[in-house]
Design an enzyme around this catalytic site. Structure first.
Site, PDB file in Angstrom:
ATOM      1  N   TYR A 160       7.948  -3.548   2.613  1.00 16.16           N
ATOM      2  CA  TYR A 160       6.867  -2.558   2.731  1.00 16.16           C
ATOM      3  C   TYR A 160       7.190  -1.307   1.919  1.00 16.16           C
ATOM      4  CZ  TYR A 160       4.066   1.061   5.152  1.00 16.16           C
ATOM      5  OH  TYR A 160       3.235   2.112   5.466  1.00 16.16           O
ATOM      6  N   LYS A 164       5.150   0.243  -1.253  1.00 23.37           N
ATOM      7  CA  LYS A 164       4.599   1.588  -1.278  1.00 23.37           C
ATOM      8  C   LYS A 164       5.166   2.393  -2.442  1.00 23.37           C
ATOM      9  CE  LYS A 164       1.881   1.527   2.392  1.00 23.37           C
ATOM     10  NZ  LYS A 164       0.416   1.671   2.295  1.00 23.37           N
TER      11      LYS A 164
END
Length: 261
Positions: A160, A164
């Site tokens: 994740y 990002k």
């Protein structure tokens, strides 16, 4: 709808992952400011709830199914929204996937890594690619992606966080490409926000509030306000930036301050 400044009269806005949390709050914010909103989500029924809430408050919204992991689904949703509203002025890339880390990094499975990057980073790429011609045609197009402080510093979640961080880079490179075509591209990087993602796993989001200089975690409306600013003409000379919306988390080390008192 409640009276507020109407910066988006005549605008059409498409938001991914808009059935709940930050996405739903952002959809409501745009609608309150006059925009027609395409509320999209993977679940075919969930976006209709947000769209219905907007309409109940006097706004204009349509719900569309959109799987950002599928090029065909993305292109169909963008085309349907542009046809329904006659234009598309703003894209908000909000959909994401965040999987728990394995206990040891070397035990991370490939499919978990691939899914988080595909939905969070490549999904935003797919949506931006599909929407860009419409945004160029609008003459005032803007893309705002929802990043995370995880893309700026270490807060766990390897895949994740990498996704990002990739969005930060995509924001810069796409801003350079799209700027001469009249489209601005920016990103907001929220800290801890009170969303269903926390309550669904039985976590108390407020346990981290003392890490924030402003003494609280964020609310979805805090992020929605920043997204609306970056999409509006108030930010007409801003592109390629990452705006932390994090209560000061990435600027002030409150844990260190508490430790040395």
């Amino acid at each position: 709808m409640p009276r507020t400044e109407r910066r988006f009269d005549g605008y059409a806005v498409l938001i991914t992952g808009a059935a709940r949390g930050i996405g739903a709050a952002t959809a409501l914010r745009f609608a309150r400011e006059g925009a027609q909103v395409a509320v999209t989500d993977l679940d075919p029924e969930a976006p209709e709830r947000t769209a219905a809430e907007i309409r109940e408050q006097g706004g204009a919204a349509r719900a569309f199914t959109c799987d950002v992991g599928s090029r065909e689904s993305v292109e169909a949703a963008v085309a349907s929204a542009a046809e329904a509203f006659g234009r598309l002025d703003v894209l908000v890339n909000n959909a994401y996937a965040c999987s728990p880390d394995a206990t040891r990094f070397e035990d991370e499975p490939d499919d978990v890594w691939a899914r988080d990057l595909d939905i969070t980073l490549t999904g935003a790429y797919r949506c931006s690619r599909a929407a860009l011609p419409h945004l160029v045609a609008s003459g005032r197009g803007a893309i705002v992606s929802i990043g995370s402080v995880n893309g700026l510093q270490d807060y766990g979640n390897h895949a994740y966080s990498a996704a990002k961080a990739g969005l930060v880079s995509l924001t810069r490179t796409l801003a350079g490409h799209a700027g001469p075509r009249g489209v601005r591209v920016n990103l907001v990087a929220p800290g801890t926000v009170r969303t269903p993602a926390w309550s669904n796993r039985g976590a108390d989001v407020d346990v981290v509030r003392d890490l924030y200089p402003l003494g609280r975690v964020g609310e979805p409306e805090d992020v929605a306000a920043a997204v609306a600013f970056l999409a509006s003409r108030d930010a007409a000379w801003i592109t390629g930036v990452t705006l932390p919306v994090d209560g000061g988390l990435t600027s002030v080390n409150m844990g260190f301050r508490h430790a040395v008192r």
